[in-house]
Write a protein that holds these residues in place. Sequence first.
Motif, PDB file in Angstrom:
ATOM      1  N   ARG A 109     -10.649   1.823   2.478  1.00  0.00           N
ATOM      2  CA  ARG A 109      -9.241   1.219   1.978  1.00  0.00           C
ATOM      3  C   ARG A 109      -8.210   1.809   2.684  1.00  0.00           C
ATOM      4  N   GLU A 110      -8.244   3.116   3.232  1.00  0.00           N
ATOM      5  CA  GLU A 110      -7.468   4.074   3.781  1.00  0.00           C
ATOM      6  C   GLU A 110      -7.022   3.136   5.237  1.00  0.00           C
ATOM      7  N   SER A 168      -5.235  -0.032   4.798  1.00  0.00           N
ATOM      8  CA  SER A 168      -3.889   0.116   4.627  1.00  0.00           C
ATOM      9  C   SER A 168      -3.177   0.548   5.913  1.00  0.00           C
ATOM     10  N   SER A 169      -3.784   1.310   6.642  1.00  0.00           N
ATOM     11  CA  SER A 169      -3.379   1.705   8.135  1.00  0.00           C
ATOM     12  C   SER A 169      -3.260   0.118   8.936  1.00  0.00           C
ATOM     13  N   ASN A 179      -2.846  -2.668   7.991  1.00  0.00           N
ATOM     14  CA  ASN A 179      -1.890  -3.591   7.525  1.00  0.00           C
ATOM     15  C   ASN A 179      -0.541  -3.094   7.980  1.00  0.00           C
ATOM     16  N   ALA A 180      -0.437  -1.647   8.026  1.00  0.00           N
ATOM     17  CA  ALA A 180       0.868  -1.205   8.353  1.00  0.00           C
ATOM     18  C   ALA A 180       1.376  -1.630   9.656  1.00  0.00           C
ATOM     19  N   PRO A 193       0.928   8.395   5.634  1.00  0.00           N
ATOM     20  CA  PRO A 193       1.386   7.586   4.515  1.00  0.00           C
ATOM     21  C   PRO A 193       2.991   7.963   4.248  1.00  0.00           C
TER      22      PRO A 193
END
Length: 349
Positions: free
Chosen positions: A202-203, A206-207, A209-210, A248
Amino acid sequence: MLQRKRQRSSGECSEELDLFDGLPDDLVISIISKLASSVSSPLDFINVLLTCKRFNCLAVHPLVLSKVGCRGFAVKPRNWCDSVHRLLNKCVKAGNVEACYTLGMIQFYCLQNRGNGTSLMAKAAIKSHALALYSLAVIQFSGSGGSKYDRDLRAGVALCARAASLGHVDALRELGHCLQDGYGVRQHIAEGRRLLVEANARELASSLNALVKQNSQHHSCLNNHPYSEKTGSACPLLSDFGCNVSEPEVHPVNSFLKEWFESGMSELAQGLRLCSHKGCGRPETRGHEFRRCSVCGTVNYCSRGCQALDWKLRHKVECVPIERWLEGGGNGIVGGVNEEVVEAEELAI
């Protein structure tokens, strides 16, 4: 003649009539609520209040106050005053979950009103606020606000499980370690390991996607970013028990806590420390409350989540001496990540 005068006067009135005044209050309140939920700073919300008398009146409607986003409460400690406190209380009464969490954290840690702070965070947690659930779990694991005998490990595990089910990565990682170590729950190494891998995935997602959002304006793919020794690879790489992710975004209330204590708004008692992860800001409420790195002993963390993130962002470069690691045969070190963190009180025994 009289009829002509009447027609002229009615025309003048229609010209002077403001079309905005003809909008129903419900529609204006709905528009302001949308603005309040997307504000990027408290100043944005204040500007709405100052737009006109009607906005000033309707912007404090309970429906609007219930929608103000977390950025709308991102005040600086130097600007903290009774007016800000009253506004947060009004938002809490209106049912704003972010206001409950923000004021709860400030009450618990900064103003040292433990009971009210816990109650406000519990209100947010009941409404499935993941950050509030995880913060309460950290309090239960550490026994914050009381003694080490006030720790409730089972309650902490239950709160972590709920926050993890809502997608909170730190809670997922904390829960994985609890299952691996049998900490507050029956030991289940395989399931704990699975949760740690899921947290890493998940981490990483998320990275990525950013990065995609950051590069979308240039219409370029991730492979167009060259490797730099100073900044590292543009694409996150899996390493050990986590991935090398970019830092984050810090929640406004964590920034508030850190600035509050570092600016001297409230001094910590002698021997108390802040969590070493710079994006946390939580202080100890009693001596040796937080856990410290078992290798170097120079940093301390309120939770596994803060330890894991700080390791990847900073501490893995600073954690020395290597001689102690070699003498210990590498115990507690897996792939360079210090997975064994014990309380300072236990280390002293």
